[in-house]
Enzyme design. Structure first.
Site, PDB file in Angstrom:
ATOM      1  N   ARG A  24       0.579  -1.488   0.005  1.00  0.00           N
ATOM      2  CA  ARG A  24      -0.085   0.030   0.029  1.00  0.00           C
ATOM      3  C   ARG A  24       0.665   1.281   0.094  1.00  0.00           C
ATOM      4  NH1 ARG A  24      -4.519  -1.791   4.586  1.00  0.00           N
ATOM      5  NH2 ARG A  24      -5.299  -3.540   3.648  1.00  0.00           N
ATOM      6  N   SER A 123      -7.825  -1.399   0.946  1.00  0.00           N
ATOM      7  CA  SER A 123      -8.869  -1.819   2.024  1.00  0.00           C
ATOM      8  C   SER A 123      -9.638  -0.626   2.800  1.00  0.00           C
ATOM      9  CB  SER A 123      -7.993  -2.392   3.280  1.00  0.00           C
ATOM     10  OG  SER A 123      -9.016  -2.919   4.032  1.00  0.00           O
ATOM     11  N   HIS A 124      -9.356  -0.111   3.626  1.00  0.00           N
ATOM     12  CA  HIS A 124     -10.391   0.933   4.542  1.00  0.00           C
ATOM     13  C   HIS A 124      -9.585   2.362   4.431  1.00  0.00           C
ATOM     14  CE1 HIS A 124      -7.434  -0.842   7.320  1.00  0.00           C
ATOM     15  NE2 HIS A 124      -7.218   0.108   8.049  1.00  0.00           N
ATOM     16  N   ASP A 299     -16.354  -1.522   4.633  1.00  0.00           N
ATOM     17  CA  ASP A 299     -15.096  -0.581   4.429  1.00  0.00           C
ATOM     18  C   ASP A 299     -15.017  -0.683   2.928  1.00  0.00           C
ATOM     19  OD1 ASP A 299     -14.107  -3.287   4.028  1.00  0.00           O
ATOM     20  OD2 ASP A 299     -12.248  -2.714   4.751  1.00  0.00           O
ATOM     21  N   ASP A 303     -14.671  -6.112   3.245  1.00  0.00           N
ATOM     22  CA  ASP A 303     -14.281  -7.273   4.184  1.00  0.00           C
ATOM     23  C   ASP A 303     -14.407  -6.962   5.705  1.00  0.00           C
ATOM     24  OD1 ASP A 303     -11.957  -5.566   4.291  1.00  0.00           O
ATOM     25  OD2 ASP A 303     -10.543  -7.010   4.229  1.00  0.00           O
ATOM     26  N   GLU A 386     -11.461 -10.507  14.220  1.00  0.00           N
ATOM     27  CA  GLU A 386     -10.564  -9.684  14.847  1.00  0.00           C
ATOM     28  C   GLU A 386     -11.120  -8.414  15.328  1.00  0.00           C
ATOM     29  OE1 GLU A 386      -7.704  -9.641  11.717  1.00  0.00           O
ATOM     30  OE2 GLU A 386      -8.810  -8.154  10.430  1.00  0.00           O
TER      31      GLU A 386
END
Length: 583
Positions: A24, A123-124, A299, A303, A386
């Site tokens: 990222r 992702s987020h 998000d 996921d 998680e």
């Protein structure tokens, strides 16, 4: 059309080490000459020949800015590397859980099966020209590449000298479903654009009782709101919640996927999902009107999930524990029992208590979904989660936000079987959580995130905490000096995990202070940001006295929060008087 393969000379680029969630960086970094190409070729070179030559690969993601350019580059490189076919979700859209489902479940018209995937997501993290982009590789089991592969990828990025590419291959129309065929040096090469939702919806319908959820949603007493935060979950929300389950269109919020997530931060928590939080009656000001009974958010890559009741927040740690406690009765997929349950180390011990009560196998693993995947592949784990808003099961090898929402809807439908018709009051999200606390005790829990901290200072803070652990008596002296009514520290360590499946050992997975009354302080450096360091502080206190499970979290945790900040010298090291985000 016949395409040719050309070889492009390149040189290594620093900093291409993939973390647990892939590589990222800011978009401007990925747009550097050869940056994306080097990483993609390093990945191809890390795979065995049969996973590349003649293989079928999935290439898609959350639709963030730069995805459309990246997909075309990867298609041309796949062709040049001898890949037989590439599957692309329409408009490049596939949620991360859907990619896992496609790898595991989808068969092409000729019987072909995918052996892996390039997933384009950060992702987020925010998206847009000045924001984040990311790429990761998933294996034939549908899960993230293991360290043995990501280590090879990184080593390859340090020595790469060239990469092949089919430069003259025209860009493929990714907005239209269909197959585009080409001929190259290795023979036929196909690019198939397919419906983003079909395979995933089919899988969800095989797991849950859609008829019972539909009946719940049809009740005028039950209201619902789902916020995709303009991420890829929007590509599934209308299909599942409206078309399949009969929810009103007005129940969907921010469900049009956008390259920049509408300028927002696609992270489903109480800080960033502002619109949903306000609608659910949890905002700072009263928006007027009665909030829905049930709310949820996703998000960017769908996921992660956040679960809310009317004026009530469900912590992710409680969420996975409640799903596990109710799975056998409420979700057909689990009707024959659970193989085991697992949580990441920073997640509260709420799941541990359920596992002990139900006599289930239990595992505590480092942060990173691949650790759950190993357990699942070995048939040792059915449900896992998680604290960072990730929940899932062994139906795929990624966390799955919509799956978690459907799991909660299933539990609500199960608990309200006799209440949907007539005048009986519905069992609410809050009722379910409070009953769970009465049965298993409550784990008061919060997480403080300090984002984009100077990496050197963050490292110094962690070294300070490790050094303190050398003498527990000395730690307890400091603890009592800060807050006399906190329990003594019983032990302290850096979490280390030996995988029961492959025997691999993961070290330095977080710093823990474990107290005699079951309370915990955990400190971790997170690798999910694109620049700087993120320090995550986790604070937990267990209360099994049912008469004391109704306190406000902030009040119950206040002494431990004060202790954690002073023990770690957080402000001294970071220069921050407050965290970026509290969840």
């Amino acid at each position: 059309m016949v395409f040719k393969v050309s070889t492009v000379s390149t040189s290594p680029i620093d900093g291409q080490k993939p973390g647990t969630s892939g590589l990222r960086k800011k978009v401007k970094v990925f747009k550097q000459p050869n940056y994306l190409e080097n990483f993609v070729q390093a990945t191809f070179n890390a795979l065995t020949a049969e996973k590349v030559k003649g293989a079928t690969l999935v290439v898609s993601g959350d639709g963030r800015y730069y995805s459309k350019d990246a997909v075309q580059i990867i298609i041309k490189m796949a062709a040049a590397n001898g890949v037989r076919r590439v599957w692309v979700g329409k408009n490049t859209l596939l949620s991360t859980p859907a990619v896992s489902a496609v790898i595991r479940e989808r068969s092409g018209a000729d019987g072909s099966k995918a052996t892996g995937a390039f997933i384009l997501t950060a992702s987020h993290n925010p998206g847009g020209p000045t924001e984040d982009f990311g790429i990761k590789y998933n294996m034939e089991n549908g899960g993230p590449a293991p360290e043995s592969i990501t280590d090879k990828i990184y080593e390859n990025t340090k020595t790469i000298k060239e990469y092949p590419i089919a430069d003259d291959l025209p860009n493929v129309d990714i907005s239209t479903i269909g197959v585009t065929s080409f001929e190259g040096p290795d023979g036929k090469f196909d690019v198939e654009v397919f419906d983003s939702a079909d395979d995933y919806v089919k899988l969800m319908k095989s797991i849950f009782d859609f008829a019972s959820i539909r009946k719940l949603l049809s009740s005028p007493k039950f209201t619902f709101c789902y916020d995709a935060l303009h991420g890829v979950a929007g590509a599934y929300a209308h299909r599942i919640f409206v078309e399949e389950l009969g929810a009103q269109e007005s129940a969907l919020l921010n469900c049009t996927p956008k390259e920049d997530f509408g300028g927002g931060h696609p992270d489903p928590n109480l800080t960033y999902a502002k619109e949903l939080v306000a609608r659910m009656g949890l905002g700072k000001s009263d928006t007027g009107g009665e909030p829905p009974e049930f709310g949820a958010a996703a998000d960017g890559d769908a996921d992660r999930n956040m679960i809310l009741g009317k004026r009530f927040f469900v912590t992710p740690s409680d969420s996975v524990a409640i799903i596990a406690a109710n799975a056998i009765g409420a979700i057909p997929y689990f009707s024959s029992g659970l193989k085991g349950v697992a949580r990441s180390m920073p997640t509260s011990a709420a799941l541990d208590v359920v596992a002990k009560s139900l006599n289930l196998k239990f595992f505590e693993v480092p942060t990173g979904w691949k650790f759950f995947g190993n357990l699942m592949d070995a048939g040792m784990c059915s449900v896992c989660g998680e604290e960072s808003f990730g929940t899932g099961s062994d139906h795929i090898r990624e966390k799955d936000g919509i799956w978690a929402v459907l799991a909660w809807m299933s539990i609500l439908a199960h608990k309200n079987k006799g209440n949907i018709d007539g005048n009986a009051k519905l069992v609410s999200v809050e009722d379910i959580v409070r009953q769970h606390w009465a049965t298993y005790g409550r784990h008061y829990y919060t997480r403080y995130d300090y984002e984009n901290v100077d990496a050197g200072k963050a490292k110094e803070l962690m070294e300070h905490l490790v050094k303190l652990q050398s003498s527990i008596p000395e730690v307890n002296k400091i603890v009592k000096g800060i807050c006399s009514d906190v329990a003594n520290v019983a032990s302290a360590d850096e979490f280390e995990y030996k995988d029961p499946v492959d025997g691999s050992i993961s070290k330095h997975q977080g710093i823990r202070y474990l107290f005699e009354d079951g309370s915990r302080l955990v400190f971790r450096l997170s690798g999910t940001g694109s620049e700087g360091a993120t320090i995550r502080l986790y604070i937990e206190q267990y209360e099994k006295d049912a008469s004391k499970t109704g306190r406000e979290s902030q009040e119950a945790l206040s002494p431990l929060v004060d202790l954690a900040l002073k023990l770690s010298k957080m402000e001294e090291f970071t220069g921050r008087s407050a965290p970026t985000v509290i969840t």
